[in-house]
Design a protein around this motif. Structure first.
Motif, PDB file in Angstrom:
ATOM      1  N   UNK A   1       0.842  -1.205   0.000  1.00 59.19           N
ATOM      2  CA  UNK A   1       0.000   0.000   0.000  1.00 59.19           C
ATOM      3  C   UNK A   1       0.869   1.244   0.000  1.00 59.19           C
ATOM      4  N   UNK A   2       1.892   1.238   0.862  1.00 60.44           N
ATOM      5  CA  UNK A   2       2.736   2.422   0.981  1.00 60.44           C
ATOM      6  C   UNK A   2       3.556   2.648  -0.283  1.00 60.44           C
ATOM      7  N   UNK A   3       4.030   1.549  -0.874  1.00 61.22           N
ATOM      8  CA  UNK A   3       4.801   1.675  -2.115  1.00 61.22           C
ATOM      9  C   UNK A   3       3.941   2.268  -3.228  1.00 61.22           C
ATOM     10  N   UNK A   4       2.610   2.058  -3.129  1.00 59.52           N
ATOM     11  CA  UNK A   4       1.705   2.595  -4.152  1.00 59.52           C
ATOM     12  C   UNK A   4       1.145   3.963  -3.756  1.00 59.52           C
ATOM     13  N   UNK A   5       1.719   4.537  -2.695  1.00 61.86           N
ATOM     14  CA  UNK A   5       1.350   5.908  -2.331  1.00 61.86           C
ATOM     15  C   UNK A   5       0.161   6.036  -1.398  1.00 61.86           C
ATOM     16  N   UNK A   6      -0.300   4.929  -0.810  1.00 57.04           N
ATOM     17  CA  UNK A   6      -1.422   5.018   0.126  1.00 57.04           C
ATOM     18  C   UNK A   6      -0.891   5.075   1.560  1.00 57.04           C
ATOM     19  N   UNK A   7      -1.381   6.006   2.372  1.00 53.88           N
ATOM     20  CA  UNK A   7      -0.873   6.119   3.739  1.00 53.88           C
ATOM     21  C   UNK A   7      -1.347   4.957   4.621  1.00 53.88           C
ATOM     22  N   UNK A   8      -0.403   4.369   5.382  1.00 50.50           N
ATOM     23  CA  UNK A   8      -0.761   3.285   6.289  1.00 50.50           C
ATOM     24  C   UNK A   8      -0.711   3.816   7.710  1.00 50.50           C
ATOM     25  N   UNK A   9      -1.800   3.694   8.451  1.00 48.80           N
ATOM     26  CA  UNK A   9      -1.834   4.246   9.809  1.00 48.80           C
ATOM     27  C   UNK A   9      -1.218   3.279  10.803  1.00 48.80           C
ATOM     28  N   UNK A  10      -1.788   2.095  10.914  1.00 49.67           N
ATOM     29  CA  UNK A  10      -1.253   1.136  11.880  1.00 49.67           C
ATOM     30  C   UNK A  10      -1.812  -0.248  11.597  1.00 49.67           C
ATOM     31  N   UNK A  11      -1.281  -1.222  12.330  1.00 43.38           N
ATOM     32  CA  UNK A  11      -1.764  -2.604  12.233  1.00 43.38           C
ATOM     33  C   UNK A  11      -2.211  -3.019  13.629  1.00 43.38           C
ATOM     34  N   UNK A  12      -3.392  -3.607  13.719  1.00 39.94           N
ATOM     35  CA  UNK A  12      -3.881  -4.053  15.020  1.00 39.94           C
ATOM     36  C   UNK A  12      -4.149  -5.555  14.981  1.00 39.94           C
ATOM     37  N   UNK A  13      -3.619  -6.243  15.980  1.00 38.07           N
ATOM     38  CA  UNK A  13      -3.950  -7.662  16.144  1.00 38.07           C
ATOM     39  C   UNK A  13      -5.132  -7.746  17.095  1.00 38.07           C
ATOM     40  N   UNK A  14      -6.176  -8.505  16.692  1.00 39.26           N
ATOM     41  CA  UNK A  14      -7.339  -8.659  17.556  1.00 39.26           C
ATOM     42  C   UNK A  14      -7.839 -10.093  17.469  1.00 39.26           C
ATOM     43  N   UNK A  15      -8.988 -10.364  18.086  1.00 45.35           N
ATOM     44  CA  UNK A  15      -9.427 -11.761  18.250  1.00 45.35           C
ATOM     45  C   UNK A  15      -9.560 -12.526  16.935  1.00 45.35           C
ATOM     46  N   UNK A  16      -9.948 -11.839  15.834  1.00 43.98           N
ATOM     47  CA  UNK A  16     -10.123 -12.548  14.573  1.00 43.98           C
ATOM     48  C   UNK A  16      -8.899 -12.465  13.667  1.00 43.98           C
ATOM     49  N   UNK A  17      -7.763 -12.030  14.203  1.00 44.67           N
ATOM     50  CA  UNK A  17      -6.564 -11.973  13.367  1.00 44.67           C
ATOM     51  C   UNK A  17      -5.945 -10.591  13.392  1.00 44.67           C
ATOM     52  N   UNK A  18      -5.632 -10.075  12.212  1.00 44.61           N
ATOM     53  CA  UNK A  18      -4.996  -8.770  12.155  1.00 44.61           C
ATOM     54  C   UNK A  18      -5.714  -7.882  11.169  1.00 44.61           C
ATOM     55  N   UNK A  19      -5.553  -6.563  11.350  1.00 42.77           N
ATOM     56  CA  UNK A  19      -6.133  -5.638  10.394  1.00 42.77           C
ATOM     57  C   UNK A  19      -5.194  -4.448  10.235  1.00 42.77           C
ATOM     58  N   UNK A  20      -4.924  -4.092   8.974  1.00 37.51           N
ATOM     59  CA  UNK A  20      -4.088  -2.926   8.694  1.00 37.51           C
ATOM     60  C   UNK A  20      -5.016  -1.781   8.332  1.00 37.51           C
ATOM     61  N   UNK A  21      -4.806  -0.633   8.973  1.00 36.21           N
ATOM     62  CA  UNK A  21      -5.630   0.528   8.640  1.00 36.21           C
ATOM     63  C   UNK A  21      -4.926   1.342   7.572  1.00 36.21           C
ATOM     64  N   UNK A  22      -5.487   1.309   6.389  1.00 29.85           N
ATOM     65  CA  UNK A  22      -4.903   2.047   5.273  1.00 29.85           C
ATOM     66  C   UNK A  22      -5.804   3.249   5.022  1.00 29.85           C
ATOM     67  N   UNK A  23      -5.168   4.431   5.037  1.00 28.99           N
ATOM     68  CA  UNK A  23      -5.931   5.684   5.063  1.00 28.99           C
ATOM     69  C   UNK A  23      -6.762   5.969   3.832  1.00 28.99           C
ATOM     70  N   UNK A  24      -6.387   5.405   2.701  1.00 26.61           N
ATOM     71  CA  UNK A  24      -7.131   5.707   1.479  1.00 26.61           C
ATOM     72  C   UNK A  24      -7.409   4.436   0.714  1.00 26.61           C
ATOM     73  N   UNK A  25      -8.440   4.502  -0.112  1.00 28.50           N
ATOM     74  CA  UNK A  25      -8.767   3.355  -0.958  1.00 28.50           C
ATOM     75  C   UNK A  25      -7.887   3.403  -2.205  1.00 28.50           C
ATOM     76  N   UNK A  26      -7.500   2.231  -2.736  1.00 30.42           N
ATOM     77  CA  UNK A  26      -6.703   2.214  -3.962  1.00 30.42           C
ATOM     78  C   UNK A  26      -7.447   2.901  -5.103  1.00 30.42           C
ATOM     79  N   UNK A  27      -6.684   3.562  -5.969  1.00 29.19           N
ATOM     80  CA  UNK A  27      -7.332   4.325  -7.032  1.00 29.19           C
ATOM     81  C   UNK A  27      -7.511   3.537  -8.315  1.00 29.19           C
TER      82      UNK A  27
END
Ligand code: ZN
Length: 374
Positions: free
Chosen positions: A76-102
């Motif tokens: 995502x970052x290599x394609x210019x999308x801002x990555x906020x953080x990654x959270x591990x939770x009960x169902x696995x992991x989730x990366x918060x990416x600030x924008x949708x791919x264009x």
């Protein structure tokens, strides 16, 4: 950040968080491995070995989940999308990416790299098993379990239902084929919900036919989570698509009734709020904005003190206010409102109050667009 999470590390500038629910799954996985999986498969080990290998396997499993999310994030970052953080939770992991791919291409690569990472990790752990087999059994056991679970994770994520990675892959293909993001999103989301209901059905089926309550409920629970996630992400994306390209200045209300700092809550309610139905007032002094007064502020004051309390005493002062500029993208402002838990934002430019942006402004904007079919 997901409520109830703490940051534990930073990798390549990306914050790594764990959510409180992750501790539960970490304990459950470790306990299942050390207390039942390894003892059943390797009955001759000493007790301490079950727990050492169990703990190491569990930690490496979550490291694998993290690597899967990091793969999404780095692409995502290599394609210019801002990555906020990654959270591990009960169902696995989730990366918060600030924008949708264009473009569909970006979405395709970004989604596919996660499951691919899991499959590659599976192959690497398979190699560990292969090399350690016959030499040191605990290491081979760790390798074979992690090989299995990573390959499973890779395939599970390729199920073609939104919001799983496979759903994103499906969406990008439909998007590429039809050129219509809205329709592609709708289809990927519908498939996602169908898959989710199949999970719930399979879960209860497992309980009915095998009597495996724990396994069955867990599958049904994942299904329930997927139903919610599919419909939520569809709703979010729909709103986003409708708002894309529009600015705050287009929908804000310009004629907000201002009130001056000195008036009492009694007067405000009876002379301004009730007759006009307005729920939120900019508070001014000598033409300058001093703060904002909402229904929420008033409710915190006991009724018998309304006649002696001024708006200045209860308003949210200017410096504590979240603000928005007139040229900001509407969906970004909407997202900020949701994240901050507020219903309106003052629209300011160069210290001047231009208007107010409320959720109701956005809702009627969406409704009118919908009714006109534009
Ligand atoms: Zn993924």
């Amino acid at each position: 950040m997901l409520r109830g999470s703490v940051q534990i590390a930073k990798i390549g500038g990306i914050g790594i968080n764990i959510h409180v629910s992750w501790i539960l799954i970490f304990i459950l996985v470790t306990w299942t491995l050390a207390g039942s999986y390894f003892p059943q498969n390797y009955p001759h080990w000493p007790l301490y070995l079950y727990w050492t290998v169990g703990l190491a396997t569990s930690v490496l499993f979550f490291v694998s989940v993290l690597l899967h999310e990091l793969a999404h994030s780095f692409v995502a970052r290599a394609r210019g999308l801002p990555v906020k953080d990654i959270t591990l939770f009960i169902f696995g992991g989730v990366a918060r990416i600030g924008e949708e791919p264009e473009t569909p291409g970006t979405e395709f690569v970004m989604a596919l790299v996660g499951p691919l990472t899991s499959i590659v990790l599976g192959a690497l752990f398979g190699l560990v098993w292969f090399l350690a087999r016959g030499i040191y059994e605990p290491l081979a056991a760790l390798g074979s379990y992690l090989a299995f679970i990573n390959v499973l994770l890779g395939f599970f994520n390729m199920i073609p239902g939104f919001p799983l990675d496979g759903g994103r892959v499906l969406r990008s293909i439909l998007w590429q084929a039809t050129g219509n993001l809205q329709r592609a999103t709708r289809w990927a989301s519908l498939v996602g919900q169908a898959v989710a209901y199949l999970f719930i059905l399979a879960g209860f089926g497992a309980i009915f036919f095998t009597g495996d309550w724990v396994g069955g409920l867990w599958i049904a629970f994942i299904g329930w989570f997927l139903v919610n996630a599919a419909s939520n992400s569809y709703r979010q994306l729909t709103v986003r698509n409708l708002l894309a390209g529009h600015r705050v200045g287009e929908v804000m209300s310009r004629d907000c009734p201002e009130v001056s700092v000195g008036i009492t809550l009694d007067r405000l309610v009876n002379e301004y709020m009730l007759p006009t139905g307005t729920r939120c007032f900019p508070v001014v002094e000598a033409g300058l904005l001093r703060g904002l007064l909402t229904l929420h502020n008033i409710r915190r004051v006991a009724r018998d003190r309304w006649s002696t309390t001024t708006v200045e005493q209860v308003m949210t002062p200017l410096k504590e206010l979240k603000k928005v500029g007139p040229d900001e993208e509407l969906w970004v402002a909407m997202k900020n409102m949701t994240e901050e838990g507020v219903n309106q934002l003052p629209v300011m430019d160069d210290g001047q109050l231009l208007g107010m942006l409320g959720r109701d402004n956005i809702v009627s904007f969406i409704r009118i667009k919908g009714e006109l079919g534009i």
